[in-house]
Write a protein that holds these residues in place. Structure first.
Motif, PDB file in Angstrom:
ATOM      1  N   TYR A  94       1.573 -38.508  25.806  1.00 20.93           N
ATOM      2  CA  TYR A  94       0.494 -38.195  24.864  1.00 20.93           C
ATOM      3  C   TYR A  94       0.028 -36.757  25.018  1.00 20.93           C
ATOM      4  O   TYR A  94      -0.134 -36.032  24.029  1.00 20.93           O
ATOM      5  N   LEU A  95      -0.185 -36.304  26.250  1.00 19.35           N
ATOM      6  CA  LEU A  95      -0.654 -34.937  26.461  1.00 19.35           C
ATOM      7  C   LEU A  95       0.422 -33.911  26.116  1.00 19.35           C
ATOM      8  O   LEU A  95       0.112 -32.837  25.609  1.00 19.35           O
ATOM      9  N   ALA A  96       1.692 -34.240  26.391  1.00 20.78           N
ATOM     10  CA  ALA A  96       2.770 -33.316  26.028  1.00 20.78           C
ATOM     11  C   ALA A  96       2.913 -33.191  24.516  1.00 20.78           C
ATOM     12  O   ALA A  96       3.261 -32.123  24.002  1.00 20.78           O
ATOM     13  N   ALA A  97       2.646 -34.280  23.786  1.00 21.21           N
ATOM     14  CA  ALA A  97       2.710 -34.213  22.333  1.00 21.21           C
ATOM     15  C   ALA A  97       1.471 -33.561  21.729  1.00 21.21           C
ATOM     16  O   ALA A  97       1.558 -32.893  20.693  1.00 21.21           O
ATOM     17  N   LYS A  98       0.323 -33.722  22.357  1.00 13.89           N
ATOM     18  CA  LYS A  98      -0.916 -33.167  21.818  1.00 13.89           C
ATOM     19  C   LYS A  98      -1.035 -31.684  22.123  1.00 13.89           C
ATOM     20  O   LYS A  98      -1.500 -30.907  21.269  1.00 13.89           O
ATOM     21  N   TYR A  99      -0.635 -31.255  23.327  1.00 13.31           N
ATOM     22  CA  TYR A  99      -0.690 -29.844  23.726  1.00 13.31           C
ATOM     23  C   TYR A  99       0.740 -29.359  23.975  1.00 13.31           C
ATOM     24  O   TYR A  99       1.214 -29.371  25.115  1.00 13.31           O
ATOM     25  N   PRO A 100       1.461 -28.921  22.939  1.00 13.37           N
ATOM     26  CA  PRO A 100       2.871 -28.549  23.140  1.00 13.37           C
ATOM     27  C   PRO A 100       3.066 -27.293  23.965  1.00 13.37           C
ATOM     28  O   PRO A 100       4.127 -27.114  24.569  1.00 13.37           O
ATOM     29  N   TYR A 101       2.075 -26.391  24.019  1.00  9.12           N
ATOM     30  CA  TYR A 101       2.228 -25.133  24.743  1.00  9.12           C
ATOM     31  C   TYR A 101       1.614 -25.174  26.136  1.00  9.12           C
ATOM     32  O   TYR A 101       1.525 -24.138  26.796  1.00  9.12           O
ATOM     33  N   LEU A 102       1.184 -26.327  26.584  1.00  5.18           N
ATOM     34  CA  LEU A 102       0.507 -26.418  27.878  1.00  5.18           C
ATOM     35  C   LEU A 102       1.503 -26.197  29.010  1.00  5.18           C
ATOM     36  O   LEU A 102       2.591 -26.776  29.015  1.00  5.18           O
ATOM     37  N   PRO A 103       1.190 -25.345  29.994  1.00  3.46           N
ATOM     38  CA  PRO A 103       2.107 -25.135  31.120  1.00  3.46           C
ATOM     39  C   PRO A 103       2.341 -26.417  31.908  1.00  3.46           C
ATOM     40  O   PRO A 103       1.549 -27.364  31.860  1.00  3.46           O
ATOM     41  N   THR A 104       3.435 -26.431  32.661  1.00  7.03           N
ATOM     42  CA  THR A 104       3.833 -27.652  33.353  1.00  7.03           C
ATOM     43  C   THR A 104       2.820 -28.039  34.423  1.00  7.03           C
ATOM     44  O   THR A 104       2.444 -29.213  34.540  1.00  7.03           O
ATOM     45  N   ARG A 105       2.376 -27.094  35.212  1.00  2.24           N
ATOM     46  CA  ARG A 105       1.413 -27.418  36.269  1.00  2.24           C
ATOM     47  C   ARG A 105       0.089 -27.902  35.695  1.00  2.24           C
ATOM     48  O   ARG A 105      -0.539 -28.821  36.246  1.00  2.24           O
ATOM     49  N   VAL A 106      -0.341 -27.280  34.630  1.00  2.58           N
ATOM     50  CA  VAL A 106      -1.593 -27.721  34.005  1.00  2.58           C
ATOM     51  C   VAL A 106      -1.422 -29.097  33.382  1.00  2.58           C
ATOM     52  O   VAL A 106      -2.341 -29.912  33.379  1.00  2.58           O
ATOM     53  N   LEU A 107      -0.225 -29.376  32.841  1.00  7.72           N
ATOM     54  CA  LEU A 107       0.034 -30.704  32.282  1.00  7.72           C
ATOM     55  C   LEU A 107      -0.055 -31.778  33.362  1.00  7.72           C
ATOM     56  O   LEU A 107      -0.634 -32.852  33.136  1.00  7.72           O
ATOM     57  N   LYS A 108       0.496 -31.497  34.536  1.00  7.84           N
ATOM     58  CA  LYS A 108       0.391 -32.460  35.635  1.00  7.84           C
ATOM     59  C   LYS A 108      -1.057 -32.666  36.060  1.00  7.84           C
ATOM     60  O   LYS A 108      -1.484 -33.793  36.334  1.00  7.84           O
ATOM     61  N   ALA A 109      -1.823 -31.570  36.115  1.00  6.02           N
ATOM     62  CA  ALA A 109      -3.243 -31.697  36.472  1.00  6.02           C
ATOM     63  C   ALA A 109      -4.017 -32.468  35.408  1.00  6.02           C
ATOM     64  O   ALA A 109      -4.934 -33.240  35.732  1.00  6.02           O
ATOM     65  N   ALA A 110      -3.650 -32.277  34.140  1.00  9.80           N
ATOM     66  CA  ALA A 110      -4.326 -33.014  33.070  1.00  9.80           C
ATOM     67  C   ALA A 110      -4.016 -34.500  33.134  1.00  9.80           C
ATOM     68  O   ALA A 110      -4.892 -35.349  32.884  1.00  9.80           O
ATOM     69  N   VAL A 111      -2.774 -34.852  33.476  1.00  8.94           N
ATOM     70  CA  VAL A 111      -2.413 -36.269  33.631  1.00  8.94           C
ATOM     71  C   VAL A 111      -3.214 -36.896  34.768  1.00  8.94           C
ATOM     72  O   VAL A 111      -3.727 -38.017  34.653  1.00  8.94           O
TER      73      VAL A 111
END
Length: 370
Positions: A117-134
Motif C-alpha cells: 500500500y505504501l509503495a503504491a501510494k508513495y512511488p518516489y519514497l526512498p527505500t529506507r524511509v519506506l521501511k520506516a513507514a511500514v
C-alpha cells in the motif's frame, strides 16, 4: 460482622481479573499454610489473579466490540488470540493454546499489506524511509496501541506476565510485546477463517487508515547537493534560488523568503533569518515535495487485489464457504517511476560520493540568482 462482610463483598467486586466462578474457591490452597513445619513461598494474589481463566462473557463482548463477532465465533478462539506464549511458561497454565503461530502469520500479512500500500501510494519514497513507514504503521508499538484501543485490558492472558521468575525462561516479556501479539493474531484468524482480502480490509481499517508524519522521516545532510543530482536525473534545468520577499534586513531579526526554481517551475520555498538558511529550507522543501508525491486514490491498485474476494463485509454474520473459489480480479500494474537518488552512497549508484570539501556550498550550489 456486617462490616467484615461488606468489606469482603467490596473487595471481591473490585477483583475484575478474577472470573466469578473462581470466587468461591478463594483463597487457593497455596495461600493456606496447613503444615507450619514445611515452609512455603509467599502467596502473591496479583499473580494468582492473572493466572485465572477469563470470563467467557468478557471474551464474547470483546469480539463483538471490535466488530469481529462473525469471525471469532467461540470464546476459545478469542482466548487463544489474546493469550501470549509467556502465559504458559509456568506449570500452572501448561498446555493452554497461545497465539505464537498466529502472531507470526499475522505479522507477515500485516507487513505485506503495509508494504504494497505504501509503495503504491508513495512511488518516489526512498527505500529506507519506506521501511520506516511500514514500521510506523504496523510495528510493535503501533500494534500495542491498537490493542489498547480495542480494550482487551485485564482478561487478555499474558499481557502483564513476565517469564523472569522461571529459570527455564530467563527472558523478560514486555507488556508492549504481549499486547502487540493480539492484533497480529486477529489478522491471522481472519485470513484463516475468511480470505486474504478480508484480512487486508481489517489491516486497512485499523492500521493503514492512521495518519503518520512521513516528513520527519526524511533527513538530508546536504539538501542542495541532493536537489542538484535529482534535477539532473530528471533532465531538468539547473535549479536556481531567487529571493521572493524579505523584511527587516537592517534589523536584529530579518526574515528572508527564498524560492528554488527549475526554469519557470518553482520546486520549493523556505524562509529563514539568513539567505543560507532560507535557501537550505527551500531545497529541503523541494525534495520533500518530490519524495512525498502521492498517487491519486482512484489510481492505487494493490497486487493482493487479484485474489478472489470473499464476503463483501467481514463485520457481518454472512456465511462464508472457505472452499468457494471466485474469479480472479483484474490488475493493471502502475508505471515505473525514476529510482531514488542515493547520494553519498560510496560509489554504488550513479551519483558519486563527494566529500564536504568537494561538495559545493552556499548559494552557488543551487544557483547564482542570489
Amino acid at each position: 460482622m456486617r462490616h467484615v462482610q461488606r468489606r469482603l463483598a467490596s473487595t471481591a467486586a473490585r477483583a475484575l481479573s478474577v472470573a466469578p466462578s473462581q470466587l468461591p474457591r478463594f483463597p487457593p490452597k497455596d495461600a493456606v499454610f496447613e503444615n507450619r513445619a514445611v515452609p512455603k513461598p509467599p502467596f502473591q494474589p496479583e499473580a494468582w489473579a492473572a493466572a485465572q481463566p477469563p470470563p467467557r462473557t468478557a471474551l464474547s463482548a470483546f469480539a463483538h466490540r471490535i466488530g469481529l463477532g462473525s469471525v471469532l465465533t467461540t470464546p476459545d478462539i478469542v482466548q487463544q488470540a489474546c493469550t501470549h506464549s509467556s502465559f504458559v511458561a509456568g506449570e500452572v497454565n501448561a498446555g493452554a493454546a497461545t497465539n505464537a503461530q498466529l502472531e507470526q502469520t499475522g505479522n507477515a500479512l500485516m507487513g505485506l499489506f503495509a508494504s504494497e500500500y505504501l509503495a503504491a501510494k508513495y512511488p518516489y519514497l526512498p527505500t529506507r524511509v519506506l521501511k520506516a513507514a511500514v514500521t510506523a504503521h504496523v510495528g510493535p508499538l503501533t500494534c500495542a496501541n491498537v490493542a489498547q484501543e480495542m480494550g482487551p485490558r485485564r482478561f487478555c492472558a499474558g499481557t502483564g506476565l513476565s517469564c523472569s521468575h522461571n529459570p527455564a525462561h530467563p527472558n523478560v516479556v514486555l507488556h508492549t510485546d504481549a499486547l502487540a501479539s493480539i492484533p497480529r493474531a486477529l489478522t491471522a484468524l481472519i485470513y484463516q477463517n475468511r480470505s486474504l482480502p478480508a484480512a487486508r480490509h481489517f489491516v486497512h481499517s485499523f492500521f493503514l487508515s492512521r495518519h503518520v508524519d512521513l516528513r520527519s522521516m526524511l533527513k538530508f545532510r546536504n539538501p542542495k547537493w541532493a536537489l542538484l543530482q535529482l534535477v539532473r536525473k530528471f533532465d531538468r534545468e539547473r535549479p536556481v534560488s531567487r529571493l521572493l520577499k524579505e523584511t527587516g534586513r537592517f534589523s536584529n531579526s530579518p526574515v528572508y523568503l527564498v524560492g528554488v526554481f527549475s526554469g519557470e517551475d518553482k520546486l520549493g520555498e523556505g524562509f529563514g533569518s539568513s539567505l543560507k538558511m532560507a535557501e537550505y529550507r527551500a531545497a529541503e522543501d523541494a525534495l520533500l515535495r518530490v519524495y512525498l508525491t502521492q498517487r491519486p486514490p482512484d489510481e492505487i491498485q494493490l497486487p493482493t487485489s487479484t485474489f478472489p474476494a470473499g464476503p463483501d463485509n467481514v463485520f457481518t454474520e454472512q456465511p462464508f464457504n472457505i472452499f468457494q473459489k471466485g474469479p480472479e480480479q483484474p490488475y493493471t500494474p502502475p508505471d515505473l517511476v525514476v529510482s531514488e537518488i542515493m547520494y553519498e552512497s560510496g560509489g554504488r549508484s550513479a551519483v558519486p560520493r563527494v566529500s564536504n570539501a568537494e561538495a559545493p556550498s552556499g548559494s552557488s550550489e543551487v544557483g547564482e540568482a542570489l
